[in-house]
Design a protein around this motif. Structure first.
Motif, PDB file in Angstrom:
ATOM      1  N   ARG A 174       0.830  -1.191   0.000  1.00  0.00           N
ATOM      2  CA  ARG A 174       0.000   0.000   0.000  1.00  0.00           C
ATOM      3  C   ARG A 174       0.877   1.259   0.000  1.00  0.00           C
ATOM      4  NH1 ARG A 174      -5.222  -0.592  -1.581  1.00  0.00           N
ATOM      5  NH2 ARG A 174      -5.929  -2.651  -0.907  1.00  0.00           N
ATOM      6  N   LYS A 175       0.452   2.238  -0.757  1.00  0.00           N
ATOM      7  CA  LYS A 175       1.152   3.523  -0.765  1.00  0.00           C
ATOM      8  C   LYS A 175       1.164   4.095   0.648  1.00  0.00           C
ATOM      9  CE  LYS A 175       0.396   8.232  -2.487  1.00  0.00           C
ATOM     10  NZ  LYS A 175      -0.072   8.786  -1.192  1.00  0.00           N
ATOM     11  N   ARG A 176       2.287   4.696   0.995  1.00  0.00           N
ATOM     12  CA  ARG A 176       2.358   5.372   2.288  1.00  0.00           C
ATOM     13  C   ARG A 176       1.396   6.562   2.281  1.00  0.00           C
ATOM     14  NH1 ARG A 176       6.852   3.995   5.369  1.00  0.00           N
ATOM     15  NH2 ARG A 176       8.614   3.062   4.261  1.00  0.00           N
ATOM     16  N   PRO A 177       0.468   6.632   3.245  1.00  0.00           N
ATOM     17  CA  PRO A 177      -0.418   7.797   3.273  1.00  0.00           C
ATOM     18  C   PRO A 177       0.358   9.062   3.618  1.00  0.00           C
ATOM     19  CG  PRO A 177      -0.766   6.415   5.212  1.00  0.00           C
ATOM     20  CD  PRO A 177       0.168   5.666   4.312  1.00  0.00           C
ATOM     21  N   VAL A 178       0.118  10.105   2.865  1.00  0.00           N
ATOM     22  CA  VAL A 178       0.761  11.397   3.125  1.00  0.00           C
ATOM     23  C   VAL A 178      -0.079  12.141   4.159  1.00  0.00           C
ATOM     24  CG1 VAL A 178       1.488  13.597   2.142  1.00  0.00           C
ATOM     25  CG2 VAL A 178       1.739  11.480   0.811  1.00  0.00           C
ATOM     26  N   ILE A 179       0.528  12.445   5.292  1.00  0.00           N
ATOM     27  CA  ILE A 179      -0.149  13.142   6.382  1.00  0.00           C
ATOM     28  C   ILE A 179       0.418  14.551   6.460  1.00  0.00           C
ATOM     29  CG2 ILE A 179      -0.825  13.071   8.797  1.00  0.00           C
ATOM     30  CD1 ILE A 179      -1.690  10.594   7.169  1.00  0.00           C
ATOM     31  N   ALA A 180      -0.380  15.528   6.025  1.00  0.00           N
ATOM     32  CA  ALA A 180       0.032  16.931   6.096  1.00  0.00           C
ATOM     33  C   ALA A 180      -0.377  17.496   7.451  1.00  0.00           C
ATOM     34  CB  ALA A 180      -0.618  17.726   4.966  1.00  0.00           C
ATOM     35  N   PHE A 181       0.455  18.365   8.013  1.00  0.00           N
ATOM     36  CA  PHE A 181       0.132  18.918   9.333  1.00  0.00           C
ATOM     37  C   PHE A 181       0.770  20.284   9.504  1.00  0.00           C
ATOM     38  CE2 PHE A 181       3.915  16.304   9.580  1.00  0.00           C
ATOM     39  CZ  PHE A 181       4.807  17.053  10.326  1.00  0.00           C
TER      40      PHE A 181
END
Length: 403
Positions: A174-181
């Motif tokens: 699975r693609k690594r989820p991009v977590i913007a913060f």
């Protein structure tokens, strides 16, 4: 916004997880697969071992020839690993063999070299060997077509070696989820700068980035947004390509909490914004134009605890992995008073004792601003709402914070 009842922790986590979708599948080489989550079963492309192999240095024999010892056998060949003996092993014969080499046809046992004496072309066998002794039979580990690892497994170093043995050069993950913060607050400055009057060094961004990486996500640090609606909107706009947006600070009710005010015009839809827990009551969850959005408290310890309880499982769920919290039991190392109406997460040291339950010792100070205590904590003691006072030696449920 109307007052909302405090939401139980488990219900809040369930509501978050229910809204999430798994990320797309991508194919990566084994060198980049560590820590990734399998999207599909890993199917073996070969049989291992591919033939009956010797597990020891010694002599390949027929078990029937060495049932009664001592016995003298004629040595008719020499087989190092990677080679083979082309002939048939007949009665009264042996082949010198080394670990990992294929057994000759007719052989069904290995006599280790320590149990033999060599006399030119003759080997004297001094210990009997039963059929199958010191033999790694064909397919002992796995066979072509076997499902070696299931979808949803987060890959450890041993898994990478297993995949390589199965003759897999790449894996579907699975693609690594991009977590913007981003953090909010005029009082915050980045680490390494000199704070001005009434300013503090921001620790949340770097700590959150590390937690996201540890959980398998890809952090996208959008920095610190000043307490202006325009700045907060600009930061949120830069998260448009991320899989989730996380804000730090501005989740509670107050005239200086501008996140909701800033993002409502952009399409913010709030599911809940208060949790019955300590630390971390002012936690917000919803969506911003169909993108999951999590609002963490600005308090550093509260933010970290909430990230462990809510963000880490979310990242694992988005990868199709196991999102359950890995709690365990421990023995209490210090008395605890009765708990209040909110679920409490008490920072504690965790000492492991061989053959016994670990000992969780709460720190005397539990102030939610103290990162030194959080850094020393081995676990969080989970105390249910209204839990009675508990003496040292009692059994508690803990959430370990370190591997």
């Amino acid at each position: 916004m109307a007052q909302q009842p405090l939401l139980p922790v488990e219900e809040a986590r369930a509501r978050i997880l229910a809204t999430l979708h798994t990320t797309p599948v991508e194919t990566v080489p084994l060198s980049r697969a560590l820590g990734r989550v399998l999207a599909e079963e890993a199917i073996a492309r070969r049989t291992q071992p591919p033939a009956d192999l010797s597990a020891m240095d010694g002599y390949a024999v027929r078990a029937s020839d060495v049932a009664s010892v001592p016995v003298r056998l004629t040595v008719v060949g020499n087989v190092p690993a990677g080679s083979f003996h082309s002939g048939q092993l007949n009665e009264g014969e042996a082949v010198r063999i080394f670990t990992g080499a294929a057994l000759p046809r007719g052989a069904d046992a290995i006599v280790i070299q320590e149990d033999t004496d060599r006399e030119g072309d003759v080997v004297v066998v001094k210990e009997a060997a039963a059929a199958g002794q010191h033999v790694r039979v064909c397919g002992l580990d796995f066979r072509t077509g076997d499902a070696g690892m299931p979808a949803g497994r987060r890959l450890a170093p041993a898994d990478i070696a297993f995949a390589a043995a199965m003759n897999l050069a790449t894996l579907s993950v699975r693609k690594r989820p991009v977590i913007a913060f981003f953090s909010t607050g005029d009082e915050l400055v980045p680490p390494g700068t000199e704070p001005g009057p009434n300013q503090i060094v921001s620790s949340n961004n770097d700590g959150l980035a590390a937690l996201i990486l540890e959980a398998g996500g890809e952090p996208l640090d959008l920095g610190i947004a000043p307490d202006r609606t325009g700045a907060i909107r600009d930061a949120a706009e830069r998260a448009r390509d991320a899989d989730m947006l996380v804000t730090l600070g501005g989740a509670s009710v107050g005239e200086h909490d501008l996140v909701r005010e800033a993002l409502m015009p952009l399409g913010l839809d709030i599911d809940f914004w208060k949790i019955a827990m300590r630390p971390g009551k002012p936690l917000m969850y919803g969506s911003l134009n169909d993108k999951p959005m999590l609002g963490l408290p600005g308090n550093p310890v509260s933010a970290y605890v909430c990230a462990v309880l809510f963000l880490k499982p979310a990242i694992q769920r988005m990868q199709g992995g196991d999102s359950a919290l890995r709690t365990t039991l421990a023995r209490l190392g210090r008395d605890l008073p009765a708990n209040g109406s909110r679920e409490d997460y008490v920072r504690a040291g965790l000492d492991h004792i061989h053959g016994e339950l670990p000992v969780a010792t709460p720190f005397e100070l539990q102030d939610s601003s103290m990162l030194s205590i959080l850094a020393d904590a081995g676990c969080l003691i989970i105390r249910t709402p209204g839990a009675e006072a508990l003496n040292a030696g009692g059994i508690v449920t803990v959430l370990p914070l370190r591997a």
